[in-house]
Structures are given as structure tokens and as C-alpha cells.
Design an enzyme around this catalytic site. Structure first.
Site, short mmCIF file in Angstrom:
data_model
loop_
_atom_site.label_atom_id
_atom_site.label_comp_id
_atom_site.label_asym_id
_atom_site.label_seq_id
_atom_site.Cartn_x
_atom_site.Cartn_y
_atom_site.Cartn_z
N LYS A 263 0.83 -1.20 0.00
CA LYS A 263 0.00 0.00 0.00
C LYS A 263 0.87 1.26 0.00
O LYS A 263 2.03 1.22 0.41
CB LYS A 263 -0.88 0.02 1.26
CG LYS A 263 -1.92 -1.07 1.34
CD LYS A 263 -2.67 -1.00 2.66
CE LYS A 263 -3.74 -2.07 2.74
NZ LYS A 263 -4.89 -1.79 1.85
N ARG A 337 -10.43 -11.47 1.54
CA ARG A 337 -11.28 -12.51 0.94
C ARG A 337 -10.58 -13.86 0.94
O ARG A 337 -11.24 -14.91 0.95
CB ARG A 337 -11.69 -12.09 -0.47
CG ARG A 337 -10.55 -11.95 -1.45
CD ARG A 337 -10.90 -11.11 -2.67
NE ARG A 337 -10.97 -9.68 -2.34
CZ ARG A 337 -11.28 -8.73 -3.21
NH1 ARG A 337 -11.54 -9.05 -4.47
NH2 ARG A 337 -11.31 -7.47 -2.84
#
Length: 497
Positions: A263, A337
Site C-alpha cells: 500500500k 477474501r
């Protein structure tokens, strides 16, 4: 902080010795002849005070009133929403070091849901995080008395509010902790403390147990961290043994760097909040310990860090999930996920009545809904409607999003059964479509809380959402089950006669 419920109207409220007396004044207020009524009526008449939600008039050492300070607070129509809005603006008064004992007095009738909201609003407005701030002023407020005309009418709602405070603050505490004070092991230990409460059991699994279960997707995310993963299983057994449980699955990424798909540095510190789904499951169980409802609930928390390392999963790697389906990891920052899918597969063993996963899953959901409503996705209309109704009732709202099969087209892969991302368009939906591939025909809902689980900026911190929504949903299920059982009992008695 202790809460008490007391029979109290304005004449008696004037005799209550406290640091702060908050008089909740509704629109259409009908004053009596007591000192507080006269004071409120005069302030309204002169235009120095309004009963609109959040309008207030602070007063000091009022003659004939025992409280050191008095706050006239407008609550509009007296609804739960108006009461919560009004009390939410009193943080400065409630956090003042000299405020140790507060009395809240409803100047009109007290609706049950408004009393529940008042308890939560006071706790929320006075909350202070101190775990890693040793020099910070701890919460000075120690006791809150809620005064109503007839406690018998609101007692259940009052205690529900108190239980929700316990649950929300437990979730906020763990959400706010820095990642080095909330590792997967520490999160597991927090879950173990809940097992000391009645009807709650806790099981914690480590890397070897998770490997034996075949959770290759979960393990892939954890590979790059020095902190060992933990798979936490909580059970609350309040219903009959044959009652199918509700399974809550909380995303527990205790820190998310993005992995190899790292990130940007700006605001990366906020990725300590990536375990707020897990924190909300812990908060729900803390509330269940207080409420003791007649239902069965299972909580599953896959917990790990997502770190860049020589052992980390790489873009293009293919991993095998517990379900046997293979996944091409196109972006390692879509890791939530990957741990949730294995937990959802595990959830099937409980033959659940419903499965709800809670996750700070996508920035796309923040763009879509902001910080007001959580995103709701579901393969079951009844479940979706129940969750949405619970959110409205608890003032912890969500909004149902689509799950059309066409959205899954972008997840196709040339090298695995699916990819873990499908491009920028509809990112919150495609993430939900990924998860849907692992739930089969179980009634399932996904709550994307990326926009609601925490706040940034000057108010940076965990919100404790969606504990309120989830607890309300579970209590509604308990109520529905009890209502359905009554006719059955009546028929049985009639048949026996």
C-alpha cells in the site's frame, strides 16, 4: 461505568446530588410547577433554549437544584434517533474530569428504544482510549442514573443498552489497539477471556491445525509474517442443542501492509483497523454474555498479518482453498477474501441457519456508501431483509448491494478456478461475488464495513460497528423463534386435552 435505572420525574430530579443533571426536553414539553419545569419553560419562552435535537443550555448551581451543573438538552420528538443525536453532542461535558456522576432525566414520556439509545449515546460520547496512552486522562464518568416515569416499561430496553455498551466498547478497544498490541495471538487471548462468561466456549487453532484443515488460502496470506496465524472458534450455546446456529465470520487481519502489492505509505497506520470485523464478532459475544438470549451462535475469526517478506505469497501465485477451489492471487492486497473464504468453508460444518461475514473488505465500498451505511450483500432475501431491519432499529444501518452473476465475469482466470480480483469497476460487488463461491446454498450475507468500522482525521478511532446491528439481528431471531413456538405449544396442549 455503571448504569442505573430509576423512577424519576423532574420534581425528584431536582433533589438528585450529582455532578451533571441532563434534562432531556422534548418538543411540546408540558411543564409542571417544579423548579426544573419552570426553568425549562422560561428558557423556551425567552428563546434562550430550543427543544430541537442537540440544542442545549448549560447552567451552573441553579437555586433549588441539588446538581452542581444542569444541562437542558433538546431531544426533538423524543425518538431513539433524536435522543442519540442530542446526547452525541455532549462529549465535552461527559468527559470533563469533574464529571463522575451523571443523572439523565426524561422530561416527558420515555420510549423504550430511546432509553436504550440514551445509554449507548452516553457511553459513546464519554469513551476514552487509554491502553497505550499511560499519561492520558481515564474516563472519569463512573455512574449514570437514567430517570424515567415508569421503569417497568423500559427495563428490558435499558439492560439491552447496557449490554450493547459492553459489546461495543470491547470491539472498540481491540479495534483501536496498535498492531503490536493486537497480534493474532493477543486477539485469540481476548477471545479466551470471553469463554469465562456463561455459555461461551472458545477454541484456538494454530498453523499446524489450520494446515491439517487444508486452509491453503488462509495460510498463504499469513506466510509473510513472523506472527503466527490463529483461527478462533467461539460458541455461545443459549438455545436447544438441535437449534441450528447463526455463524458470524470476522475478518482478522491485525495489520495489512498490502503484502507484495504494498500500500502507499500515507495513512497506512489505519490498517491496524483491518481486524474490525473480528473485533465486532468479539463484541457481539461480549454482549451475548450479558443478554443470555435463547439462541446458538458460532463466531469464527481467521487472524493473521499481511506482510511483505521473502516467503510472502506473490502476484500470480496459485493457492488451494479448503473447498478445493484454486485461486490465482493477482493482488496480494486483496487478502481479506483469501482468509474469509476458508472460514466460510469451515462454517458449513455447523449446518448453520445463517452465515454472516463481517469485513473491512474494500475501499470501493467506502466510495459507494461513505461512512454512513455498511454494505450488505446476500444470497437470501429473508436474511438480507432481517439484517437491514435490524440495522435500522439499532441505528447501525446498512444498504443492500447487488449480486448479479455478471459481476463475477472478471474473476475468471486462465490458471486457476478464479482470480482474487476483478478490476476496479464494482470492486465491492466483485469481492462479494468471490466470497459467494464458497458458501454453496447456505443462507449467507456479507457486511462490508470498510467505511463504517472506523473514523479517520481528528476523530480517528474504531466505532464498534456493526455490533449493534448484529446483536439486534440475533435478538430478533430469538424473538421470532419464541413467537413461532407459542402456537405449537398451544396446539400440543389442545391435542393432549
Amino acid at each position: 461505568m455503571n448504569f442505573d435505572l430509576k423512577t424519576l420525574e423532574l420534581p425528584a430530579a431536582a433533589t438528585e446530588k450529582c455532578d451533571l443533571l441532563v434534562v432531556l426536553v422534548p418538543e411540546g414539553f408540558k411543564p409542571g410547577r417544579d423548579a426544573l419545569s419552570t426553568l425549562a419553560a422560561l428558557a423556551l419562552k425567552q428563546g434562550d433554549f430550543s427543544a430541537k435535537p442537540g440544542k442545549s443550555l448549560p447552567l451552573y448551581q441553579v437555586p433549588a437544584v441539588a446538581a452542581r451543573r444542569v444541562l437542558l438538552l433538546g431531544v426533538g420528538d423524543g425518538s431513539a434517533r433524536s435522543v442519540r443525536q442530542a446526547l452525541g453532542a455532549t462529549g465535552a461535558a461527559l468527559k470533563a474530569p469533574q464529571t463522575k456522576r451523571v443523572v439523565l432525566c426524561f422530561a416527558g414520556s420515555a420510549q423504550a428504544d430511546a432509553v436504550c439509545a440514551a445509554v449507548q449515546a452516553v457511553a459513546d460520547a464519554s469513551y476514552v482510549y487509554t491502553t497505550t496512552k499511560p499519561k492520558a486522562e481515564a474516563r472519569s464518568l463512573a455512574r449514570v442514573v437514567v430517570g424515567v416515569p415508569d421503569p417497568s416499561e423500559v427495563r428490558v430496553a435499558f439492560y439491552q443498552g447496557v449490554a450493547l455498551v459492553e459489546g461495543v466498547e470491547f470491539a472498540r478497544e481491540w479495534g483501536n489497539r496498535p498492531a503490536n498490541h493486537a497480534t493474532p495471538t493477543m486477539l485469540a487471548n481476548a477471545a479466551k477471556t470471553l469463554a469465562k462468561q456463561p455459555r461461551i466456549q472458545c477454541k484456538v487453532m494454530g498453523p499446524s491445525e489450520v494446515e491439517r484443515l487444508g486452509m491453503g488460502s488462509f495460510m498463504a496470506v499469513a506466510k509473510g509474517s513472523e506472527e503466527p496465524l490463529r483461527f478462533i472458534e467461539l460458541r455461545y450455546s443459549g438455545g436447544a442443542k438441535d437449534q441450528a446456529p447463526v455463524v458470524l465470520v470476522g475478518k482478522g487481519i491485525t495489520f495489512d501492509t498490502g503484502g507484495i502489492s504494498i500500500k502507499p505509505a500515507a495513512e497506512m497506520d489505519e490498517m491496524k483497523f483491518d481486524m474490525c470485523g473480528a473485533a465486532s464478532v468479539l463484541g457481539v459475544f461480549r454482549a451475548l454474555a450479558e443478554l443470555q438470549p435463547a439462541i446458538n451462535v458460532v463466531g469464527l475469526i481467521p487472524a493473521c498479518e499481511n506482510m511483505p517478506d521473502g516467503r510472502s505469497v506473490k502476484p500470480g501465485d496459485v493457492v488451494t482453498s479448503m473447498s478445493g477451489q484454486t485461486i490465482e492471487v493477482l493482488n496480494t492486497d486483496a487478502e481479506g477474501r483469501l482468509i474469509l473464504c476458508d472460514a466460510l468453508t469451515y462454517a458449513a460444518r455447523f449446518k448453520p441457519a445463517a452465515v454472516v461475514d463481517i469485513a473491512t473488505l474494500t475501499g470501493a465500498c467506502v466510495i459507494a456508501l461513505g461512512g454512513v451505511r455498511s454494505g450488505l450483500f446476500s444470497n437470501n432475501d429473508s436474511l438480507a431483509q432481517a439484517l437491514q431491519a435490524a440495522g435500522e432499529s439499532a441505528q447501525d444501518p446498512c444498504w443492500r448491494m447487488p449480486l448479479d452473476d455478471d459481476y463475477a465475469d472478471g474473476l475468471k482466470s486462465n490458471f486457476a478456478d478464479m482470480g482474487n480480483v476483478a478490476g476496479r469497476a464494482g470492486g465491492a460487488i466483485t469481492a462479494a461475488k468471490f466470497l459467494q463461491k464458497f458458501v454453496g446454498d447456505m443462507p449467507w450475507a456479507h457486511l462490508d464495513i470498510a467505511g463504517t468500522a472506523w473514523k479517520g482525521g481528528a476523530a480517528k478511532g474504531s466505532t464498534g460497528r456493526p455490533v449493534g446491528l448484529l446483536v439486534q439481528y440475533l435478538l430478533d431471531r430469538e424473538s421470532d423463534a419464541a413467537s413461532a413456538a407459542k402456537p405449537t405449544a398451544k396446539r400440543a396442549r389442545a391435542k393432549a386435552a
